[in-house]
Design a protein around this motif. Sequence first.
Motif, PDB file in Angstrom:
ATOM      1  N   ALA A  65      -6.175  -4.348 -11.830  1.00  0.00           N
ATOM      2  CA  ALA A  65      -7.038  -3.307 -11.263  1.00  0.00           C
ATOM      3  C   ALA A  65      -7.860  -2.704 -12.392  1.00  0.00           C
ATOM      4  N   TYR A  66      -9.075  -2.289 -12.045  1.00  0.00           N
ATOM      5  CA  TYR A  66     -10.025  -1.836 -13.056  1.00  0.00           C
ATOM      6  C   TYR A  66     -10.605  -0.474 -12.686  1.00  0.00           C
ATOM      7  N   TYR A  67     -11.014   0.266 -13.708  1.00  0.00           N
ATOM      8  CA  TYR A  67     -11.821   1.459 -13.482  1.00  0.00           C
ATOM      9  C   TYR A  67     -13.227   1.015 -13.097  1.00  0.00           C
ATOM     10  N   ASP A  68     -14.018   1.948 -12.570  1.00  0.00           N
ATOM     11  CA  ASP A  68     -15.371   1.577 -12.167  1.00  0.00           C
ATOM     12  C   ASP A  68     -16.291   1.328 -13.355  1.00  0.00           C
ATOM     13  N   THR A  69     -15.757   1.478 -14.571  1.00  0.00           N
ATOM     14  CA  THR A  69     -16.504   1.140 -15.787  1.00  0.00           C
ATOM     15  C   THR A  69     -16.244  -0.294 -16.227  1.00  0.00           C
ATOM     16  N   GLY A  70     -15.301  -0.971 -15.551  1.00  0.00           N
ATOM     17  CA  GLY A  70     -14.937  -2.322 -15.925  1.00  0.00           C
ATOM     18  C   GLY A  70     -13.719  -2.401 -16.825  1.00  0.00           C
ATOM     19  N   VAL A  71     -13.205  -1.273 -17.283  1.00  0.00           N
ATOM     20  CA  VAL A  71     -12.027  -1.232 -18.159  1.00  0.00           C
ATOM     21  C   VAL A  71     -10.769  -1.513 -17.338  1.00  0.00           C
ATOM     22  N   LEU A  72      -9.886  -2.359 -17.875  1.00  0.00           N
ATOM     23  CA  LEU A  72      -8.634  -2.675 -17.205  1.00  0.00           C
ATOM     24  C   LEU A  72      -7.780  -1.424 -17.064  1.00  0.00           C
ATOM     25  N   ALA A  73      -7.271  -1.178 -15.849  1.00  0.00           N
ATOM     26  CA  ALA A  73      -6.443  -0.005 -15.589  1.00  0.00           C
ATOM     27  C   ALA A  73      -4.978  -0.360 -15.351  1.00  0.00           C
ATOM     28  N   PHE A  74      -4.727  -1.542 -14.782  1.00  0.00           N
ATOM     29  CA  PHE A  74      -3.350  -1.954 -14.462  1.00  0.00           C
ATOM     30  C   PHE A  74      -3.269  -3.466 -14.500  1.00  0.00           C
ATOM     31  N   GLU A  75      -2.108  -3.954 -14.956  1.00  0.00           N
ATOM     32  CA  GLU A  75      -1.839  -5.387 -14.916  1.00  0.00           C
ATOM     33  C   GLU A  75      -0.343  -5.600 -14.791  1.00  0.00           C
ATOM     34  N   GLY A  76       0.063  -6.444 -13.858  1.00  0.00           N
ATOM     35  CA  GLY A  76       1.476  -6.719 -13.707  1.00  0.00           C
ATOM     36  C   GLY A  76       1.750  -7.670 -12.568  1.00  0.00           C
ATOM     37  N   PHE A  77       2.880  -8.367 -12.638  1.00  0.00           N
ATOM     38  CA  PHE A  77       3.288  -9.274 -11.562  1.00  0.00           C
ATOM     39  C   PHE A  77       3.923  -8.440 -10.461  1.00  0.00           C
ATOM     40  N   VAL A  78       3.289  -8.426  -9.301  1.00  0.00           N
ATOM     41  CA  VAL A  78       3.723  -7.578  -8.189  1.00  0.00           C
ATOM     42  C   VAL A  78       4.285  -8.434  -7.072  1.00  0.00           C
ATOM     43  N   LEU A  79       5.383  -7.977  -6.481  1.00  0.00           N
ATOM     44  CA  LEU A  79       5.991  -8.619  -5.322  1.00  0.00           C
ATOM     45  C   LEU A  79       6.015  -7.627  -4.179  1.00  0.00           C
ATOM     46  N   GLY A  80       5.641  -8.090  -2.988  1.00  0.00           N
ATOM     47  CA  GLY A  80       5.643  -7.207  -1.828  1.00  0.00           C
ATOM     48  C   GLY A  80       4.364  -6.390  -1.768  1.00  0.00           C
ATOM     49  N   GLY A  81       4.230  -5.603  -0.737  1.00  0.00           N
ATOM     50  CA  GLY A  81       3.015  -4.827  -0.550  1.00  0.00           C
ATOM     51  C   GLY A  81       2.026  -5.589   0.308  1.00  0.00           C
ATOM     52  N   SER A  82       1.329  -4.880   1.173  1.00  0.00           N
ATOM     53  CA  SER A  82       0.378  -5.492   2.089  1.00  0.00           C
ATOM     54  C   SER A  82      -1.041  -5.204   1.618  1.00  0.00           C
ATOM     55  N   ARG A  83      -2.032  -5.585   2.431  1.00  0.00           N
ATOM     56  CA  ARG A  83      -3.419  -5.288   2.090  1.00  0.00           C
ATOM     57  C   ARG A  83      -3.582  -3.776   1.962  1.00  0.00           C
ATOM     58  N   ASN A  84      -4.423  -3.347   1.011  1.00  0.00           N
ATOM     59  CA  ASN A  84      -4.691  -1.930   0.772  1.00  0.00           C
ATOM     60  C   ASN A  84      -3.462  -1.163   0.282  1.00  0.00           C
ATOM     61  N   PHE A  85      -2.588  -1.839  -0.463  1.00  0.00           N
ATOM     62  CA  PHE A  85      -1.406  -1.141  -0.967  1.00  0.00           C
ATOM     63  C   PHE A  85      -1.764  -0.268  -2.158  1.00  0.00           C
ATOM     64  N   THR A  86      -0.888   0.677  -2.448  1.00  0.00           N
ATOM     65  CA  THR A  86      -1.065   1.560  -3.600  1.00  0.00           C
ATOM     66  C   THR A  86      -0.071   1.161  -4.678  1.00  0.00           C
ATOM     67  N   ILE A  87      -0.539   0.972  -5.889  1.00  0.00           N
ATOM     68  CA  ILE A  87       0.332   0.531  -6.972  1.00  0.00           C
ATOM     69  C   ILE A  87       1.484   1.507  -7.169  1.00  0.00           C
ATOM     70  N   GLY A  88       2.713   0.957  -7.128  1.00  0.00           N
ATOM     71  CA  GLY A  88       3.894   1.737  -7.455  1.00  0.00           C
ATOM     72  C   GLY A  88       4.308   2.763  -6.430  1.00  0.00           C
ATOM     73  N   ASP A  89       3.676   2.777  -5.268  1.00  0.00           N
ATOM     74  CA  ASP A  89       3.976   3.865  -4.328  1.00  0.00           C
ATOM     75  C   ASP A  89       4.077   3.371  -2.882  1.00  0.00           C
ATOM     76  N   ASP A  90       4.388   2.078  -2.703  1.00  0.00           N
ATOM     77  CA  ASP A  90       4.449   1.573  -1.332  1.00  0.00           C
ATOM     78  C   ASP A  90       5.646   0.665  -1.102  1.00  0.00           C
ATOM     79  N   GLY A  91       6.634   0.696  -1.992  1.00  0.00           N
ATOM     80  CA  GLY A  91       7.808  -0.139  -1.812  1.00  0.00           C
ATOM     81  C   GLY A  91       7.708  -1.481  -2.505  1.00  0.00           C
ATOM     82  N   SER A  92       6.563  -1.819  -3.070  1.00  0.00           N
ATOM     83  CA  SER A  92       6.440  -3.077  -3.789  1.00  0.00           C
ATOM     84  C   SER A  92       7.147  -2.968  -5.133  1.00  0.00           C
ATOM     85  N   SER A  93       7.542  -4.107  -5.687  1.00  0.00           N
ATOM     86  CA  SER A  93       8.192  -4.125  -6.991  1.00  0.00           C
ATOM     87  C   SER A  93       7.521  -5.208  -7.831  1.00  0.00           C
ATOM     88  N   GLY A  94       8.263  -5.857  -8.703  1.00  0.00           N
ATOM     89  CA  GLY A  94       7.642  -6.877  -9.525  1.00  0.00           C
ATOM     90  C   GLY A  94       8.614  -7.477 -10.498  1.00  0.00           C
TER      91      GLY A  94
END
Length: 236
Positions: free
Chosen positions: A140-169
């Motif tokens: 995931a990136y900021y609107d400036t193009g700078v990387l904001a998040f990177e990680g192997f994620v498991l679970g979560g549906s479309r439009n999920f929120t990082i770290g706040d929807d039951g997904s893990s990794g």
Amino acid sequence: MDSFKKIAIGFGLVSVITLQGLQANRLKECESDADKASGCVEIKYYPNGDIEREIPWKNSELNGVQKIYYSNGQLAKEIPWKNSKPNGTEKEYSGDGRIVSETIYKSDGINYVVKDYYENGQLGAEIPYTKDSVNGIVKAYYDTGVLAFEGFVLGGSRNFTIGDDGSSGTGDHKYYSQNGKLLGIARYDKEARFQFVKCAEKKLSHEEAAGLKSALTHENFEKYCSKIEEKHGNEE
């Protein structure tokens, strides 16, 4: 940080101007099952008679690019099909012609990557899915193009929120500040079990660690891991 809460939200700048029905006039319109076998386009209409969608058929299966239109004639979505499975790059557009997202399907039709864009055209996120569940390295990136998040994620549906929807990794989920510095990580083992959380430039108190672990969101990493530079009284 509100623009970052949902990483699958974004808009782009690609302008697409479509003359509605232009392709339909060049292709044979489906009138029977025999037409769908030989090749044709099935056309759905709005109540006012304008084209709502064009559905390509060949060999009695969906083959080709399906097009869906807004009621004003603007192209809303393009969906590529091969043997009735999505295959290729699906594109979704806003009502004013800007690209909202791209979904890149593999040939099996169940593994795909979603790319979402900000309104300024910057890539907002890259999210891999398997059968509509997040599965792979998310960026995931900021609107400036700078990387904001990177990680192997498991679970979560479309439009999920990082770290706040039951997904893990698995491995390290890395969170970055707007200037590109690492804020901290949340670590998971190979079985996707949470191990620990830590900041890159400061040591967390027990209370801070508990607050961060309660919701491993980007906002909380900013809150608990941002280092406040102390000014010395003798500085000019």
